[in-house]
Design a protein around this motif. Structure first.
Motif, PDB file in Angstrom:
ATOM      1  N   LEU A   9      93.892 106.953 166.914  1.00 26.13           N
ATOM      2  CA  LEU A   9      95.069 107.630 167.456  1.00 26.13           C
ATOM      3  C   LEU A   9      96.236 107.579 166.472  1.00 26.13           C
ATOM      4  O   LEU A   9      96.939 108.574 166.267  1.00 26.13           O
ATOM      5  N   VAL A  10      96.432 106.412 165.873  1.00 24.48           N
ATOM      6  CA  VAL A  10      97.512 106.238 164.892  1.00 24.48           C
ATOM      7  C   VAL A  10      97.288 107.141 163.694  1.00 24.48           C
ATOM      8  O   VAL A  10      98.209 107.828 163.226  1.00 24.48           O
ATOM      9  N   GLN A  11      96.071 107.149 163.171  1.00 26.33           N
ATOM     10  CA  GLN A  11      95.763 107.967 162.002  1.00 26.33           C
ATOM     11  C   GLN A  11      96.022 109.443 162.281  1.00 26.33           C
ATOM     12  O   GLN A  11      96.595 110.149 161.440  1.00 26.33           O
ATOM     13  N   GLU A  12      95.629 109.898 163.458  1.00 27.13           N
ATOM     14  CA  GLU A  12      95.848 111.301 163.805  1.00 27.13           C
ATOM     15  C   GLU A  12      97.337 111.625 163.892  1.00 27.13           C
ATOM     16  O   GLU A  12      97.799 112.623 163.338  1.00 27.13           O
ATOM     17  N   ARG A  13      98.096 110.765 164.565  1.00 26.33           N
ATOM     18  CA  ARG A  13      99.520 111.030 164.758  1.00 26.33           C
ATOM     19  C   ARG A  13     100.282 110.978 163.436  1.00 26.33           C
ATOM     20  O   ARG A  13     101.062 111.874 163.113  1.00 26.33           O
ATOM     21  N   VAL A  14     100.074 109.924 162.674  1.00 28.71           N
ATOM     22  CA  VAL A  14     100.862 109.774 161.449  1.00 28.71           C
ATOM     23  C   VAL A  14     100.451 110.814 160.410  1.00 28.71           C
ATOM     24  O   VAL A  14     101.305 111.352 159.688  1.00 28.71           O
ATOM     25  N   ASN A  15      99.166 111.147 160.347  1.00 27.90           N
ATOM     26  CA  ASN A  15      98.732 112.182 159.404  1.00 27.90           C
ATOM     27  C   ASN A  15      99.319 113.538 159.756  1.00 27.90           C
ATOM     28  O   ASN A  15      99.726 114.300 158.876  1.00 27.90           O
ATOM     29  N   ASN A  16      99.370 113.849 161.048  1.00 24.74           N
ATOM     30  CA  ASN A  16      99.970 115.116 161.478  1.00 24.74           C
ATOM     31  C   ASN A  16     101.450 115.173 161.117  1.00 24.74           C
ATOM     32  O   ASN A  16     101.957 116.217 160.683  1.00 24.74           O
ATOM     33  N   CYS A  17     102.145 114.054 161.300  1.00 25.62           N
ATOM     34  CA  CYS A  17     103.574 114.011 160.961  1.00 25.62           C
ATOM     35  C   CYS A  17     103.776 114.182 159.457  1.00 25.62           C
ATOM     36  O   CYS A  17     104.664 114.918 159.015  1.00 25.62           O
ATOM     37  N   LEU A  18     102.942 113.510 158.666  1.00 25.91           N
ATOM     38  CA  LEU A  18     103.045 113.627 157.207  1.00 25.91           C
ATOM     39  C   LEU A  18     102.744 115.049 156.742  1.00 25.91           C
ATOM     40  O   LEU A  18     103.441 115.599 155.883  1.00 25.91           O
ATOM     41  N   LYS A  19     101.708 115.663 157.317  1.00 25.83           N
ATOM     42  CA  LYS A  19     101.355 117.038 156.953  1.00 25.83           C
ATOM     43  C   LYS A  19     102.489 118.000 157.314  1.00 25.83           C
ATOM     44  O   LYS A  19     102.821 118.913 156.544  1.00 25.83           O
ATOM     45  N   GLU A  20     103.071 117.781 158.481  1.00 24.85           N
ATOM     46  CA  GLU A  20     104.179 118.623 158.935  1.00 24.85           C
ATOM     47  C   GLU A  20     105.361 118.514 157.985  1.00 24.85           C
ATOM     48  O   GLU A  20     105.989 119.522 157.618  1.00 24.85           O
ATOM     49  N   LYS A  21     105.661 117.293 157.549  1.00 24.22           N
ATOM     50  CA  LYS A  21     106.793 117.084 156.644  1.00 24.22           C
ATOM     51  C   LYS A  21     106.511 117.696 155.278  1.00 24.22           C
ATOM     52  O   LYS A  21     107.376 118.364 154.683  1.00 24.22           O
ATOM     53  N   LEU A  22     105.306 117.489 154.761  1.00 23.50           N
ATOM     54  CA  LEU A  22     104.951 118.046 153.459  1.00 23.50           C
ATOM     55  C   LEU A  22     104.975 119.576 153.488  1.00 23.50           C
ATOM     56  O   LEU A  22     105.410 120.216 152.527  1.00 23.50           O
ATOM     57  N   LYS A  23     104.505 120.145 154.597  1.00 17.89           N
ATOM     58  CA  LYS A  23     104.493 121.600 154.735  1.00 17.89           C
ATOM     59  C   LYS A  23     105.899 122.178 154.700  1.00 17.89           C
ATOM     60  O   LYS A  23     106.116 123.317 154.242  1.00 17.89           O
ATOM     61  N   SER A  24     106.872 121.420 155.172  1.00 21.34           N
ATOM     62  CA  SER A  24     108.259 121.894 155.218  1.00 21.34           C
ATOM     63  C   SER A  24     108.922 121.897 153.841  1.00 21.34           C
ATOM     64  O   SER A  24     109.992 122.489 153.666  1.00 21.34           O
ATOM     65  N   LEU A  25     108.299 121.235 152.855  1.00 18.85           N
ATOM     66  CA  LEU A  25     108.878 121.180 151.518  1.00 18.85           C
ATOM     67  C   LEU A  25     108.608 122.485 150.762  1.00 18.85           C
ATOM     68  O   LEU A  25     107.600 123.154 151.014  1.00 18.85           O
ATOM     69  N   PRO A  26     109.460 122.846 149.823  1.00 14.58           N
ATOM     70  CA  PRO A  26     109.197 124.043 148.994  1.00 14.58           C
ATOM     71  C   PRO A  26     107.868 123.912 148.245  1.00 14.58           C
ATOM     72  O   PRO A  26     107.381 122.798 148.023  1.00 14.58           O
ATOM     73  N   SER A  27     107.294 125.016 147.849  1.00 16.51           N
ATOM     74  CA  SER A  27     105.987 125.008 147.179  1.00 16.51           C
ATOM     75  C   SER A  27     106.066 124.555 145.718  1.00 16.51           C
ATOM     76  O   SER A  27     105.076 124.105 145.153  1.00 16.51           O
ATOM     77  N   GLU A  28     107.230 124.661 145.110  1.00 14.55           N
ATOM     78  CA  GLU A  28     107.410 124.249 143.722  1.00 14.55           C
ATOM     79  C   GLU A  28     108.372 123.068 143.629  1.00 14.55           C
ATOM     80  O   GLU A  28     109.328 122.988 144.422  1.00 14.55           O
ATOM     81  N   PRO A  29     108.097 122.136 142.710  1.00 11.87           N
ATOM     82  CA  PRO A  29     107.031 122.096 141.708  1.00 11.87           C
ATOM     83  C   PRO A  29     105.676 121.753 142.339  1.00 11.87           C
ATOM     84  O   PRO A  29     105.532 120.714 142.988  1.00 11.87           O
ATOM     85  N   SER A  30     104.726 122.619 142.132  1.00 13.22           N
ATOM     86  CA  SER A  30     103.462 122.557 142.854  1.00 13.22           C
ATOM     87  C   SER A  30     102.622 121.327 142.510  1.00 13.22           C
ATOM     88  O   SER A  30     101.997 120.731 143.400  1.00 13.22           O
ATOM     89  N   GLU A  31     102.583 120.935 141.224  1.00 16.11           N
ATOM     90  CA  GLU A  31     101.740 119.790 140.868  1.00 16.11           C
ATOM     91  C   GLU A  31     102.287 118.495 141.460  1.00 16.11           C
ATOM     92  O   GLU A  31     101.522 117.627 141.900  1.00 16.11           O
TER      93      GLU A  31
END
Length: 317
Positions: A9-31
């Motif tokens: 449950l923890v892994q699912e919740r925290v991973n979703n939050c991290l993915k959501e935050k990363l997705k909100s960042l600009p695409s560049e610098p991409s590397e």
């Protein structure tokens, strides 16, 4: 609930939050963004986030608020692993069964990825979607900064580097690891408590409760709970490190996802080199039992925290 189920449950919740935050960042610098994602989402137990959720939930904290707190502490942990693996530190090429960040992206990008994840941790703690007061967020930032900085993880890492090719007495070794490993683990339970008890006080607009929660006036019940949790964190953090030393000798590289024997190759002082393998195992188990004892005065449900203490000295990675 069993700890294995809670971990999922923890892994699912925290991973979703991290993915959501990363997705909100600009695409560049991409590397740089790709290296951050690689470091954050390439597996891991999520032990420190689990401690945030387990403590916060025990005291009635909102899981949505705890998502941001748990994600923040995982960012700090991930950044520390990136830097720890680099040639200037341990020069490890394998992490979680995959190439380390510097091995895959180069040292310059790895360095920047670690720096950016450190900054992202405080961005998460102060995120507008984390519905805690600015004062509470500020106090949590201060707690995390201290635990990860000079008086915590970074200070411990400096002592660890200095201790290479030396044989430290147990007292000095425990001081080193109380900073390098224990400080962030202790911080995880402290942040979980802060995000729940401070939230409760603010939502109810109880001025006295707010002051008590922040330690501004004497409140035996709340100060006792905070102290018990902090003592638990210190004990379980040390148990975690002692068992890591055991695994570095007796573990399986394929299961660990990293090279076994790296401490010995760097001639580091470890609990195994100091106490012997079987005595180190016994010491870790003793610390885990002491950690569980620390929780007894707390009236909230700390069953997951108790299970976690036992997990620290029975895990295979």
């Amino acid at each position: 609930m069993e700890l294995s189920e809670y971990f999922k449950l923890v892994q699912e919740r925290v991973n979703n939050c991290l993915k959501e935050k990363l997705k909100s960042l600009p695409s560049e610098p991409s590397e740089l963004k790709e290296a951050m994602e690689y470091a954050l989402l390439l597996g891991g137990k999520r032990a420190r986030p689990l401690l945030v959720y387990a403590t916060g939930s025990a005291f009635g904290g909102s899981k949505r608020n705890l998502d941001y707190v748990a994600a923040a502490i995982e960012c700090i942990h991930a950044y520390s692993l990136i830097h720890d693996d680099m040639p200037e530190m341990d020069n490890d090429m394998l992490r979680r069964g995959h190439p380390t960040v510097h091995a895959k992206y180069g040292s310059a990008t790895a360095l920047l990825a670690g720096d950016t994840l450190q900054a992202l941790a405080f961005d998460l703690l102060t995120d507008a979607n984390c519905h805690l007061s600015l004062d509470v967020k500020g106090r949590m930032c201060a707690c995390l900064a201290k635990a990860s900085g000079f008086e915590g993880m970074c200070g411990g890492q400096a002592l660890d580097l200095k201790a290479e090719h030396q044989h430290l007495p147990q007292e000095q070794l425990e001081k080193l690891h109380s900073l390098k490993t224990g400080a962030l683990i202790t911080c995880a339970v402290q942040l979980g408590f802060m995000a729940s008890r401070y939230q409760e006080a603010y939502e109810n607009q109880q001025t006295d409760a707010i002051a008590n929660a922040m330690g501004l006036v004497e409140n035996p019940h709340m100060s006792r709970d905070f102290k018990c949790l902090s003592d638990y964190g210190k004990k379980v953090g040390l148990a975690f490190q002692v068992w890591d030393d055991v695994l570095d000798v007796a573990g399986d590289s394929a299961v660990l996802g990293k090279t076994v024997g790296s401490d010995e190759s760097l001639q580091k002082s470890t609990y195994v080199s100091l106490l012997g393998l079987e005595e180190a195992k016994s010491y870790a188990q003793k610390l885990a039992l002491e950690a569980q004892e620390c929780l007894k005065p707390i009236s909230a449900d700390t069953s997951i925290l108790k299970q976690f203490a036992q997990f620290t000295v029975s895990r295979d990675h």
